[in-house]
Structure formats: C-alpha cells, structure tokens
Design a protein around this motif. Structure first.
Motif, PDB file in Angstrom:
ATOM      1  N   ALA A  77       0.869  -1.178   0.000  1.00 31.19           N
ATOM      2  CA  ALA A  77       0.000   0.000   0.000  1.00 31.19           C
ATOM      3  C   ALA A  77       0.907   1.228   0.000  1.00 31.19           C
ATOM      4  CB  ALA A  77      -0.911  -0.017   1.228  1.00 31.19           C
ATOM      5  N   PRO A  78       0.383   2.411  -0.291  1.00 32.90           N
ATOM      6  CA  PRO A  78       1.212   3.611  -0.248  1.00 32.90           C
ATOM      7  C   PRO A  78       1.896   3.773   1.105  1.00 32.90           C
ATOM      8  CG  PRO A  78      -0.876   4.096  -1.315  1.00 32.90           C
ATOM      9  CD  PRO A  78      -0.988   2.693  -0.772  1.00 32.90           C
ATOM     10  N   GLY A  79       3.231   3.841   1.089  1.00 28.01           N
ATOM     11  CA  GLY A  79       3.985   4.009   2.318  1.00 28.01           C
ATOM     12  C   GLY A  79       4.194   2.745   3.126  1.00 28.01           C
ATOM     13  N   PHE A  80       3.813   1.582   2.559  1.00 26.51           N
ATOM     14  CA  PHE A  80       3.959   0.331   3.291  1.00 26.51           C
ATOM     15  C   PHE A  80       4.485  -0.760   2.365  1.00 26.51           C
ATOM     16  CE2 PHE A  80       2.068  -3.733   4.850  1.00 26.51           C
ATOM     17  CZ  PHE A  80       2.814  -3.832   6.019  1.00 26.51           C
ATOM     18  N   GLU A  81       5.567  -1.449   2.812  1.00 30.86           N
ATOM     19  CA  GLU A  81       6.193  -2.502   2.021  1.00 30.86           C
ATOM     20  C   GLU A  81       6.509  -3.712   2.901  1.00 30.86           C
ATOM     21  OE1 GLU A  81       8.706   0.493  -0.981  1.00 30.86           O
ATOM     22  OE2 GLU A  81       9.712  -0.572   0.673  1.00 30.86           O
ATOM     23  N   ILE A  82       6.608  -4.861   2.249  1.00 27.47           N
ATOM     24  CA  ILE A  82       7.129  -6.069   2.894  1.00 27.47           C
ATOM     25  C   ILE A  82       8.491  -6.356   2.254  1.00 27.47           C
ATOM     26  CG2 ILE A  82       6.838  -8.545   3.275  1.00 27.47           C
ATOM     27  CD1 ILE A  82       4.953  -6.884   4.912  1.00 27.47           C
ATOM     28  N   ALA A 126       8.345  -5.805   7.818  1.00 32.93           N
ATOM     29  CA  ALA A 126       7.321  -4.846   7.419  1.00 32.93           C
ATOM     30  C   ALA A 126       7.936  -3.454   7.527  1.00 32.93           C
ATOM     31  CB  ALA A 126       6.095  -4.963   8.315  1.00 32.93           C
ATOM     32  N   LYS A 127       7.837  -2.667   6.476  1.00 28.12           N
ATOM     33  CA  LYS A 127       8.491  -1.357   6.437  1.00 28.12           C
ATOM     34  C   LYS A 127       7.447  -0.264   6.203  1.00 28.12           C
ATOM     35  CE  LYS A 127      12.573  -1.006   4.735  1.00 28.12           C
ATOM     36  NZ  LYS A 127      13.755  -0.972   3.829  1.00 28.12           N
ATOM     37  N   VAL A 128       7.440   0.708   7.104  1.00 31.70           N
ATOM     38  CA  VAL A 128       6.490   1.827   7.010  1.00 31.70           C
ATOM     39  C   VAL A 128       7.269   3.112   6.778  1.00 31.70           C
ATOM     40  CG1 VAL A 128       4.718   3.153   8.219  1.00 31.70           C
ATOM     41  CG2 VAL A 128       4.864   0.669   8.559  1.00 31.70           C
ATOM     42  N   TYR A 129       6.891   3.838   5.730  1.00 36.85           N
ATOM     43  CA  TYR A 129       7.565   5.086   5.394  1.00 36.85           C
ATOM     44  C   TYR A 129       6.870   6.272   6.059  1.00 36.85           C
ATOM     45  CZ  TYR A 129      10.592   2.839   2.029  1.00 36.85           C
ATOM     46  OH  TYR A 129      11.561   2.052   1.458  1.00 36.85           O
ATOM     47  N   ILE A 130       7.693   7.140   6.632  1.00 41.15           N
ATOM     48  CA  ILE A 130       7.212   8.351   7.282  1.00 41.15           C
ATOM     49  C   ILE A 130       7.900   9.526   6.605  1.00 41.15           C
ATOM     50  CG2 ILE A 130       7.022   9.610   9.463  1.00 41.15           C
ATOM     51  CD1 ILE A 130       7.337   6.926  10.887  1.00 41.15           C
ATOM     52  N   GLY A 131       7.138  10.286   5.856  1.00 43.82           N
ATOM     53  CA  GLY A 131       7.752  11.378   5.118  1.00 43.82           C
ATOM     54  C   GLY A 131       8.330  10.902   3.799  1.00 43.82           C
ATOM     55  N   GLU A 132       9.349  11.597   3.319  1.00 48.86           N
ATOM     56  CA  GLU A 132       9.900  11.361   1.980  1.00 48.86           C
ATOM     57  C   GLU A 132      10.602  10.013   1.869  1.00 48.86           C
ATOM     58  OE1 GLU A 132      10.525  12.161  -1.986  1.00 48.86           O
ATOM     59  OE2 GLU A 132       9.330  13.307  -0.528  1.00 48.86           O
ATOM     60  N   GLY A 133      11.609   9.755   2.698  1.00 50.09           N
ATOM     61  CA  GLY A 133      12.345   8.504   2.587  1.00 50.09           C
ATOM     62  C   GLY A 133      12.595   7.798   3.904  1.00 50.09           C
ATOM     63  N   PHE A 134      12.301   8.482   5.010  1.00 52.75           N
ATOM     64  CA  PHE A 134      12.537   7.890   6.330  1.00 52.75           C
ATOM     65  C   PHE A 134      11.561   6.743   6.578  1.00 52.75           C
ATOM     66  CE2 PHE A 134      11.665   7.688  10.904  1.00 52.75           C
ATOM     67  CZ  PHE A 134      12.950   7.450  11.377  1.00 52.75           C
ATOM     68  N   GLY A 181      14.476  -5.250  13.967  1.00 57.43           N
ATOM     69  CA  GLY A 181      13.825  -3.962  13.758  1.00 57.43           C
ATOM     70  C   GLY A 181      14.829  -2.841  13.679  1.00 57.43           C
ATOM     71  N   GLY A 182      14.369  -1.678  13.215  1.00 61.59           N
ATOM     72  CA  GLY A 182      15.273  -0.542  13.127  1.00 61.59           C
ATOM     73  C   GLY A 182      14.672   0.612  12.349  1.00 61.59           C
ATOM     74  N   VAL A 183      15.535   1.509  11.927  1.00 58.99           N
ATOM     75  CA  VAL A 183      15.133   2.691  11.169  1.00 58.99           C
ATOM     76  C   VAL A 183      16.048   2.833   9.961  1.00 58.99           C
ATOM     77  CG1 VAL A 183      14.238   3.897  13.187  1.00 58.99           C
ATOM     78  CG2 VAL A 183      16.624   4.199  12.538  1.00 58.99           C
ATOM     79  N   GLY A 184      15.558   3.523   8.947  1.00 56.54           N
ATOM     80  CA  GLY A 184      16.367   3.702   7.751  1.00 56.54           C
ATOM     81  C   GLY A 184      15.921   4.896   6.931  1.00 56.54           C
ATOM     82  N   ILE A 193      20.307   3.741   3.638  1.00 55.93           N
ATOM     83  CA  ILE A 193      21.089   3.482   4.844  1.00 55.93           C
ATOM     84  C   ILE A 193      20.124   3.050   5.942  1.00 55.93           C
ATOM     85  CG2 ILE A 193      22.979   5.052   4.275  1.00 55.93           C
ATOM     86  CD1 ILE A 193      21.660   7.154   6.049  1.00 55.93           C
ATOM     87  N   SER A 194      20.626   2.232   6.895  1.00 56.20           N
ATOM     88  CA  SER A 194      19.751   1.777   7.974  1.00 56.20           C
ATOM     89  C   SER A 194      20.567   1.374   9.193  1.00 56.20           C
ATOM     90  CB  SER A 194      18.889   0.592   7.513  1.00 56.20           C
ATOM     91  OG  SER A 194      19.699  -0.520   7.173  1.00 56.20           O
ATOM     92  N   ALA A 195      19.906   1.375  10.326  1.00 60.00           N
ATOM     93  CA  ALA A 195      20.481   0.893  11.577  1.00 60.00           C
ATOM     94  C   ALA A 195      19.445  -0.008  12.225  1.00 60.00           C
ATOM     95  CB  ALA A 195      20.833   2.052  12.505  1.00 60.00           C
ATOM     96  N   GLY A 196      19.876  -1.208  12.651  1.00 57.12           N
ATOM     97  CA  GLY A 196      18.917  -2.161  13.189  1.00 57.12           C
ATOM     98  C   GLY A 196      19.450  -2.957  14.362  1.00 57.12           C
ATOM     99  N   TYR A 197      18.560  -3.767  14.927  1.00 57.70           N
ATOM    100  CA  TYR A 197      18.909  -4.576  16.096  1.00 57.70           C
ATOM    101  C   TYR A 197      18.188  -5.904  15.997  1.00 57.70           C
ATOM    102  CZ  TYR A 197      19.772  -5.767  21.022  1.00 57.70           C
ATOM    103  OH  TYR A 197      20.186  -6.375  22.176  1.00 57.70           O
ATOM    104  N   ASP A 198      18.946  -7.007  16.162  1.00 56.76           N
ATOM    105  CA  ASP A 198      18.374  -8.352  16.172  1.00 56.76           C
ATOM    106  C   ASP A 198      18.296  -8.844  17.611  1.00 56.76           C
ATOM    107  OD1 ASP A 198      18.399  -8.167  13.442  1.00 56.76           O
ATOM    108  OD2 ASP A 198      20.099  -9.533  13.153  1.00 56.76           O
TER     109      ASP A 198
END
Length: 225
Positions: A77-82, A126-134, A181-184, A193-198
C-alpha cells in the motif's frame, strides 16, 4: 519452527496476491554493513560473576563482524512494504583477560577468546515510510548456523604466542529465531542506509543446558534497483 516457516509463507503469499492485484513492481536490492554482536543470558551472568571474582581482569566485548546479502521490496500500500531478505551474518561474542603475573605487569600478557558464529539470516520485515524517505521496519527473522568456532589468542607486548581455533558447532542450535527492527532512509536514486537490532528469542545452546541468546547491532548501506 514449522509453524514459523508456514506463517512466513502465508504472509508472502497474501502479499504477492495483493501486489498482483495492484500491479505494483517488485524491486530487488543488495545490502552490506557492520555487525556488533554479543550474547545475553545465563552465560553472560556467569561472565559477570567471573569479572567480579577477578577484580575486573576479565572483560566481555562485542564481536566485530559484517553482514551482506539481498532483499526484495514488495509494495503493499502507499507508504507500506514487505521486505523479505537473505544474508550472511557474523555473530558471537568475545572475552578478554589479563594473565595475573605479579611483578611483570609491564608484559601486558593477555588472553582473548572469541566465539565466531556465522549464520544465514532470512528476515521478513514490514516497512512503514514516514515522510519522503525515512522509514521504520520490523519483523521475524529465522537464521541457520553455518559454522561456530572458538578462537583462542594469547601473547605479550602485542605479539601472539598462541592462536588456535576449533569447531564448536555440534553443541549449538542450528536454527535461531529473532525479532529484527530498526530505522532507515531511502534516497530517490535507490541508495539507502539503515540501523537495526536483532533480538534473539531461542537459546544458542542445542542441549538447553543454559539460556543464552544472540544480540546484534547492525549498520547497513544498500541499493534498491
């Protein structure tokens, strides 16, 4: 474990059906980066007791390593990816200690024990976009243990007198389940670019003699084609 794989397969099947209905393109990407890995649990508690007993001459450190692999970006969906992926990842932990030798402390004699665990990770994020690329992301990850070795190093004046490595895979669990999980941030040209934690959920010990879990901090760079 079979239920986990079945759940992943069902989720991907539903996503693929949704994507086909919307005729959205599925994109491929590559990713690589650095790992800082350690254990948490009963083994670490024992190490903490040893540190106190030796007045701090033994210390626990994170194992430095790397990860590299690929992934698929599946728009739902817009702003949401797997984002399912497949990557090689180095994990484990490290212990360092000073050899107690009165009167010759200037030798700086020490010992380092490193657990070198190498895995194949299969995350489904599951990846949710907030704003342009974050974006923020999270999801399950199943890992297969390729090899597990213990490396022992000892020396003085910065010169190694001992450097031995032996296999320890037989005592460790082959399949590891974690939450990742993390942010990118993804730029318009596909660079990201991304930073995550397992956060490991299953003990690394195959015989359930102790509860010790993988923990990994990751920093990555990638490109989505």
């Amino acid at each position: 474990m079979k239920k986990i794989f079945l759940l992943i397969a069902v989720v991907l099947g539903l996503v693929a059906t949704k994507v086909n209905a919307q005729q959205q393109p599925i994109r491929f990407g590559i990713r690589a980066g650095a790992n800082l890995a350690e254990w948490q649990g009963e083994t670490v508690n024992s190490v903490q007791d040893l540190m106190e007993f030796t007045n701090g001459s033994v210390s626990r450190q994170m194992r430095e390593g790397f990860h590299v692999g690929g992934y698929l970006t599946i728009p739902v969906a817009p702003g949401f990816e797997i984002e399912p992926g497949l990557q090689y990842s180095q994990k484990g932990m490290k212990l360092t200690g000073k050899i107690p030798m009165e009167g010759v402390e200037f030798l700086n004699a020490g010992v380092t024990l490193t657990n070198k665990a190498d895995y194949i990770d299969v995350p489904v994020l599951a990846k949710v976009y907030i704003g342009e690329g974050f974006n923020i992301f999270g999801g399950p990850q199943v890992s297969y243990l390729l090899s597990n070795k213990i490396q022992a190093e000892a020396g003085a004046f910065g010169i190694n007198a001992l450097n031995r490595e032996w296999d320890m895979k037989s005592g460790f669990r082959e399949l590891d389940v974690a939450i990742s999980g993390g942010v990118g941030y993804r730029f318009v040209n596909g660079f990201n670019i991304s930073a995550g934690y397992d956060y490991g959920l299953t003990s690394v010990d195959a015989n359930n003699n102790f509860d010790t879990f993988n923990r990994v901090i990751k920093a990555s760079v990638g490109y989505t084609f």
